[in-house]
Design an enzyme around this catalytic site. Sequence first.
Site, mmCIF file in Angstrom:
data_model
loop_
_atom_site.group_PDB
_atom_site.id
_atom_site.type_symbol
_atom_site.label_atom_id
_atom_site.label_comp_id
_atom_site.label_asym_id
_atom_site.label_seq_id
_atom_site.Cartn_x
_atom_site.Cartn_y
_atom_site.Cartn_z
ATOM 1 C CG ASP A 57 20.128 -20.346 35.532
ATOM 2 O OD1 ASP A 57 19.804 -21.539 35.510
ATOM 3 O OD2 ASP A 57 21.264 -19.939 35.855
ATOM 4 C CD GLU A 67 22.863 -25.748 37.850
ATOM 5 O OE1 GLU A 67 23.697 -25.779 36.944
ATOM 6 O OE2 GLU A 67 22.543 -24.668 38.420
ATOM 7 C CG ASP A 95 20.585 -24.818 33.272
ATOM 8 O OD1 ASP A 95 19.965 -23.738 33.336
ATOM 9 O OD2 ASP A 95 21.289 -25.246 34.203
ATOM 10 C CG HIS A 102 23.631 -16.524 37.523
ATOM 11 N ND1 HIS A 102 24.576 -17.247 38.216
ATOM 12 C CD2 HIS A 102 22.688 -17.422 37.158
ATOM 13 C CE1 HIS A 102 24.229 -18.524 38.253
ATOM 14 N NE2 HIS A 102 23.081 -18.649 37.599
#
Length: 348
Positions: free
Chosen positions: A190, A224, A245, A325
């Site tokens: 990401d 972002e 994304d 994440h």
Amino acid sequence: MSLPNVDADYLLAFLSKLLNTPSPTGFAEPAIAFIEQSLKTFGSLSFSRTRKGGLVVAVPGDKSDAPHALTAHADTLGAMVKQIKSTGRLLMTKIGGYAWNTVEGEGCTVHTNSGEQVRGSILFDMASSHVHGTKVNETKREDDNMEVRLDARTTTQEQTEALGIRVGDYITFDPRVEISNGFIRSRHLDDKACVACLVTAVKTLHDAGLKPTRTAYLLFSNYEEVGHGAAAGIPGEVTELLCVDMAAVGEGQTSDEFHATICVKDSGGPYHYGLSQKLRQLADLHGIPYKVDIYPYYGSDGEAYWRAGGDVAVALIGPGVDASHNYERTHQEALLATTQWILAYLLD
Ligand SMILES: [Zn+2]
């Protein structure tokens, strides 16, 4: 028409180099510069920077009216030195949204103001089971109990300062890139996975001697992860924005690591129905493996542009990324599907 062939080896080699280029939000210039340098080998593109450091690339098309834009972000999660402790270790402040346990035990680099790099690791401050017993797994990880242990001889604040380390220095996490059996495992897929898809799409057009149907602007944004990446940088004459994304994979999600996903709704609400329908039709037409999904805790640069007043149709596509994440993973099938989808859109 059928889509030109995508060079998977190029995609993975570019992605691997980009993943190994640290670029936390606010300190993303090395990645932005690498993207610019890579794209410069692909012919008649023009380059500019936003004042906050994003990269805008114009890809001339057969028609120059009503141009389209595509965006992916080059910035990633990271941290900054919040305080130098009396023990010589560092307290951190997070850059972007993640939980401390997702980086516990990770190798890291402190980038000092003078350009030095000091290696270390991120640990809970009661790390040793032999010293702290059950506290090691019973204690919630917080800003004030996670620390950087530096690979340097320091046990005092002064000794750490003598290394050149100061409050505000950037801390980057080791990406630990590994490619095996078609899987790509790394931090910061990401959104570097999608940057690689966009760059590879441009290379594919260049190699095939093709131009987009309409002029396209690519914005590689650099803020972002803190919410305002593409708020600026999309040229005013653009009519559609395709945000590229990662797709959120996990229980209750349709997305997986072997498909591209179109997100029709996330925390910011629904995306543009007409543009999303057009993208689904293009994927059907070209046999691109895709899913349709909704992301429960997610915002994108497309919404950042909408919130900043951008009056364009916005849609969101991207490869499925597991454990986002966190220590992330995807598969090359999802990356190839995303790249094909970008090509189908550019050539439509
Ligand atoms: Zn992202």
